[in-house]
Design a protein around this motif. Structure first.
Motif, PDB file in Angstrom:
ATOM      1  N   THR A  45     -77.863  13.389 -72.950  1.00  0.00           N
ATOM      2  CA  THR A  45     -78.290  14.781 -73.056  1.00  0.00           C
ATOM      3  C   THR A  45     -79.227  15.134 -71.907  1.00  0.00           C
ATOM      4  N   LEU A  71     -77.148  15.803 -69.093  1.00  0.00           N
ATOM      5  CA  LEU A  71     -76.560  17.129 -69.312  1.00  0.00           C
ATOM      6  C   LEU A  71     -77.530  18.214 -68.898  1.00  0.00           C
ATOM      7  N   ARG A  72     -78.788  18.025 -69.290  1.00  0.00           N
ATOM      8  CA  ARG A  72     -79.794  19.050 -68.957  1.00  0.00           C
ATOM      9  C   ARG A  72     -79.977  19.176 -67.457  1.00  0.00           C
ATOM     10  N   GLU A 108     -81.235  22.701 -66.553  1.00  0.00           N
ATOM     11  CA  GLU A 108     -82.159  23.138 -67.589  1.00  0.00           C
ATOM     12  C   GLU A 108     -83.292  22.130 -67.612  1.00  0.00           C
ATOM     13  N   LYS A 128     -85.950  20.356 -69.135  1.00  0.00           N
ATOM     14  CA  LYS A 128     -86.666  20.038 -70.378  1.00  0.00           C
ATOM     15  C   LYS A 128     -86.719  18.521 -70.399  1.00  0.00           C
TER      16      LYS A 128
END
Lengths: 501, 501
Positions: free
Chosen positions: A475, A478-479, A484, A486
């Protein structure tokens, strides 16, 4: 045994609390736990203490009491809302003036407030003692019981109750019938109304905050229970039934309801109108006997209000899932919105040894449907008396049920703790997850079974899959790819693994 | 490793079962557990075995298979009803021909059938072995698991799976991705579609009855998961996400869905369409990512049917109580009535260590709402891998949930066992209560803690109140007075006591 009040602010002993009141007030006849010997120093009456308004009367008069204020703070609601709900009878603040002068921290029970849970403790002829019951009290409070009922029927009932009240910041409930029966030597037929009135007065003077009384079971209801699979399963109800049969008369607690109200009002004891005809199994749920009694309880709610006393209504027991919401709605309607205090309900009868689970399912649905307080059931239900560990298991199962109900009712802030622990899970902050858990010790112990080293408390994977299978890095990846920013990702892999994915 | 079929009724060994089939068939490459040495005796193909219809194809053709018959008997439903439900895709009979030739006792999963439960077992890199997993299998079956998933990711995956299939009368499910990833050395990026097809074929030949495959998670869904509180929590989903990001291509399992169907059809392996984007916490429940994937799963259900393969659909996970029924109804609608196989759901995130309870609440509501199978959650959820005792606790919690759901759905006969145990309770027949309990040993042990003597097994009172408080005599008295002849009455006094009455 005469128990009297200290005058506010006049306890001459160093034991006086910030409000100048002896924290041991009336807790022991000897006042021993206020750190003094039983001298005359506190032993004189102050009638004015007994003359003041009940929470209901004050609310109706438009007064916001200190108890409404503190209840409002605890609920995150306005004092005026609390006052309005109490005035309408939709909310109770069980706070006997005597206990209030002690350690009681008042709380509100009603549909507008957070769903509450009660734990039952108390010894029997064969089990436990003062120390054992105080341990159960502390366990109940530690894991989140909002109120505690002392159902003692064995030796030293007064000593145990006094110790519990002295020790308890939460409201204490009782079933006066039990001690009265002890003093009658077990012969309910010998009961005269005055016996019961005296016992209620006695326990009120001790500081009991709410009392279960079976006033709603009438003579004409008895035939309705005869064909049941499990008959009458309430002890209080059974005893009243026996008395009515022996004397061929109406329920004396019903006949003397207004007299009982006078005693309750003097101490502001809250009624917990007992359901003596509650079903004892799925087969008897929602039957004519149960609902005939409920109709009477609805009338008694109005009489209790007319007498200036607070009231909640008790409910079953054993109910299939598809009948729970109907039962809650019916009670709210028939009892004019008085807070509903349900036992479980158990949603199946086939799991003795696990009835904290069978009933937590029903309790969660009941709370979601509008029940104001959930009376816990322990793993020992139907099999024996709960020990301290059973009390813990019961309280935790019911905290889960009540919290899930608050979330489902979408109470403001109800989900904050869920979101916080989920963020900690996502961040692999195990210590924070443990801190936020209902039972931190158990959560930590389970985690440490496989990954005991401290290093793993911040490891970005867990024992369920290990680093290779951890969705965290994925993940995160993925971010990054989706630009993104985070910092962390997730390996909530119990769920993942158990979904077989 | 080549695994082949015995010809029906042709196993020359004495190990042949009543239907002339070797119970060890294909369970071990060595066929060692069919009590023979690994001779060529059973090792020749019978392609016709692989050419016959799937349950779905047979049902559509109007044929009632032996598996439909036995499932019908187990459900107390007509064979024709089962056939109709299977033909409509509302019911699946996960029965790999290979396992069927072994110990498998076929059952039906669907809204028209009794609510089923699944337990997850399987080792990891660090824990358990063949013996340990077989123990978990037996514990699962003993306490009532209807299917078992082998989620092994550690050593000797094939050996463990073969042993489990050989031993198991219940359908076995797997997640082929795990073993494939092991064989790729943990590098999902190295996966080519053929790797996955080969693994599905390999496990199908071993006799796996249903498989979780994450075909519904598409590239375009990934951005929807970025802002989640816990991101992607499904391992399968995360791995597919990583592959799609690494290659900049669409989900290869989606692209090769029809090829996968061909393999599934050959053995009649049932699809368990995985929900790679299921929410990992309450905050992410019912979000755009979850429902976007669900739409694709609905399309794949129709493609699986078009290919003659049976399919069920997996669901979350973590859902507040007030969203569960909506989720079940939505899945049934979007997925054209394909059986819904839900994990829990957990109704709160705050109780690690007790998630068998937080999720049993959600599972009961899901089953009541129409979910066909409930995937259990153990007390170790989010914290570690379940041991044998955790498996027992999880299975019992889920038997409670599934049974309560069947009662609430008013399935014919669902309440019979509740009524029987209630009659035994009313009659103080403790041994009968224990016999009818989900966990007789625990019920007996709890009872014996206070009243161990055998005499008390028939005593007309229990330790919760003792003779004096027992409502038994009272109700009996009532019956006599009301001239109602029925021998016994009740002392269901856990409930009575715990209601404070």
């Amino acid at each position: 045994m005469l128990l009297v009040l200290f005058r506010r602010g006049q306890c001459p002993e160093t034991c006086s609390d910030a409000r100048g009141r002896c924290p041991g007030i009336l807790a022991h006849p000897s006042a021993s736990d206020c750190g003094t010997v039983a001298t005359p120093h506190g032993f004189f009456e102050e009638e004015s203490e007994l003359m003041s308004d009940t929470q209901l009367q004050a609310a109706r008069a438009g007064d916001i009491t200190p108890e409404m204020k503190s209840a409002a703070e605890r609920e995150g609601l306005s004092s005026e809302l609390i006052r309005r709900e109490v005035a309408a009878g939709r909310m109770v603040i069980p706070a006997n003036r005597v206990h209030l002068a002690g350690k009681l921290q008042p709380l509100a029970i009603g549909i507008a407030a957070r769903c509450k849970i009660n734990s039952n403790i108390g010894n029997s002829a064969v089990t436990s003692d003062v120390r054992g019951e105080l341990e159960k009290l502390q366990t109940s409070i530690r894991y989140g019981a909002d109120t505690v009922m002392d159902l003692s029927t064995g030796k030293s009932i007064d000593e145990i109750r006094a110790a519990i009240i002295a020790d308890s910041p939460v409201p204490i409930g009782t079933v006066p019938m039990y001690q009265m029966l002890e003093e009658l030597g077990g012969q309910i037929e010998d009961m005269r109304p005055q016996h019961f009135l005296d016992m209620v007065e006695h326990q009120a003077r001790q500081g009991v905050d709410y009392m279960t009384v079976h006033c709603g079971l009438l003579r004409e209801h008895l035939p309705l229970a005869v064909h049941r699979t499990t008959g009458i399963v309430s002890r209080g109800g059974s005893l009243i039934a026996r008395w009515m049969m022996a004397h061929g008369k109406q329920n004396p607690l019903y006949e003397h309801f207004d007299d009982l109200c006078a005693v309750m009002r003097a101490y502001d004891v809250t009624w917990s109108l007992g359901d003596g005809l509650r079903p004892g199994c799925l087969a008897d749920a929602s039957d004519a006997a149960q609902f005939a009694e409920l109709e009477v309880l609805g009338q008694l709610v109005q009489r209790s209000w007319a007498n200036g006393t607070q009231a909640m209504v008790e409910g079953p027991g054993h109910i299939p899932m598809d009948q729970i919401e109907m039962n809650v709605r019916k009670q709210i309607e028939v009892c004019h919105g008085a807070p509903f205090y349900v036992l479980g309900p158990l949603v199946t009868d086939i799991a003795p040894g696990y009835d904290h689970i069978t009933s937590a399912i029903g309790a969660a649905i009941a709370g979601w449907s509008g029940a104001a307080m959930l009376c816990y059931v322990t793993p020992k239900e139907h099999l024996g008396l709960p020990n301290n560990e059973d009390v813990k298991q019961g309280v935790i199962a019911y905290k889960i049920a009540a919290h899930a109900a608050d979330v489902a009712r979408r109470r403001p802030g109800a989900r904050d703790r869920d979101d916080a622990i989920s963020r900690a899970r996502f961040a692999f902050d195990w210590n924070e997850q443990f801190r936020l858990a209902l039972d931190p010790e158990t959560a930590r112990a389970y985690h440490d079974e496989t990954l005991p080293q401290d290093g793993f408390k911040s490891a970005h994977f867990c024992s369920m899959c290990g680093p290779k299978y951890c969705s965290m890095g994925i993940t995160e990846n993925l971010r990054q790819l989706t630009v993104e920013a985070k910092p962390q990702a997730s390996c909530e892999d119990g769920g993942a693994r158990h979904a077989g994915s």
